[in-house]
Write an enzyme that holds these catalytic residues in place. Structure first.
Site, PDB file in Angstrom:
ATOM      1  CB  SER A   7      -0.861  -0.002   1.270  1.00 52.83           C
ATOM      2  OG  SER A   7      -0.009   0.030   2.410  1.00 52.83           O
ATOM      3  CG  HIS A   9       0.718   2.521   6.203  1.00 56.14           C
ATOM      4  ND1 HIS A   9       1.228   3.609   6.875  1.00 56.14           N
ATOM      5  CD2 HIS A   9       0.638   1.513   7.131  1.00 56.14           C
ATOM      6  CE1 HIS A   9       1.454   3.289   8.142  1.00 56.14           C
ATOM      7  NE2 HIS A   9       1.109   2.026   8.305  1.00 56.14           N
ATOM      8  CG  HIS A 125       2.868  14.997  30.391  1.00 55.64           C
ATOM      9  ND1 HIS A 125       2.015  14.648  31.410  1.00 55.64           N
ATOM     10  CD2 HIS A 125       2.567  16.277  30.063  1.00 55.64           C
ATOM     11  CE1 HIS A 125       1.226  15.659  31.704  1.00 55.64           C
ATOM     12  NE2 HIS A 125       1.547  16.673  30.899  1.00 55.64           N
TER      13      HIS A 125
END
Length: 204
Positions: A7, A9, A125
């Site tokens: 893909s 990605h 955080h």
């Protein structure tokens, strides 16, 4: 490294791995018509006996499909973290997770398995990201945000501190989240409001 999913990605993951001196040796894909992705061979459907010592990353953007594929993989899972990402030493990152260029992950953040933290996103955080989450490009998660499994937070979203976003949610691009979000919600706007239920398996 092996990939599952030929893909767009996968192209980005390959770029990340090359930037860290790693090589993608082959890609699995259920579409037998795909033969290569750039200079990388697409070798067909998943084979647990292929290069058994190599780690694998699932290179599929859809959270629900990534989850289904993970259940059948017998290879160990790798990770891909771009060298430009700033990851605090106290943060933890699960197997199969991909961290894109320009990402910042701050102290004591915990990122689950098979998560995508996309380009230039910020995870502050004490955030907690469940397995199979996708944090899209440019997202800002302020401190101590919790995101449930398989949720997509769309590009450019901002989530205020100390909020919980449930599992299987879709947070539309550009939303500003200022309240807790229940499981399965589709959310959009500034301030973000629940506008419907997200159907598992729908494109994200």
């Amino acid at each position: 490294m092996l990939l599952y999913g030929a893909s767009g990605h996968a192209k980005v993951i390959n770029s990340i791995l090359r930037a860290t001196g790693q090589e993608v040796t082959a890609i699995f894909d259920d579409d037998l018509g795909k033969k290569n992705l750039g200079d990388i061979a697409v070798v067909g459907q998943y084979d647990p006996d292929f290069q058994t010592a190599a780690p694998l990353i699932i290179s599929i953007g859809y959270n629900d499909i990534r989850r289904k594929v993970a259940g059948k993989i017998r290879h160990r899972f790798g990770r891909a973290i771009h060298p430009s990402a700033l990851i605090d030493e106290t943060a933890t990152i699960g197997e199969g997770t991909v961290i894109m260029p320009g990402v910042i992950v701050q102290a004591d953040a915990r990122i689950g398995r098979h998560v995508i933290v996309n380009t230039a996103a910020t995870v502050d955080h004490d955030c907690l990201l469940g397995d199979f989450v996708h944090i899209a490009p440019g997202v800002v998660l302020c401190g101590a945000v919790q995101v449930g499994e398989s949720t997509l937070i769309g590009a450019g979203c901002v989530v205020a501190p100390n909020l919980t976003i449930g599992a299987n949610c879709l947070i539309a691009a550009g939303s500003v989240v200022t309240t807790h979000i229940p499981d399965g919600a589709t959310v959009r706007g500034n301030p973000a409001r629940v506008v419907g239920n997200f159907e598992a398996g729908s494109p994200r």
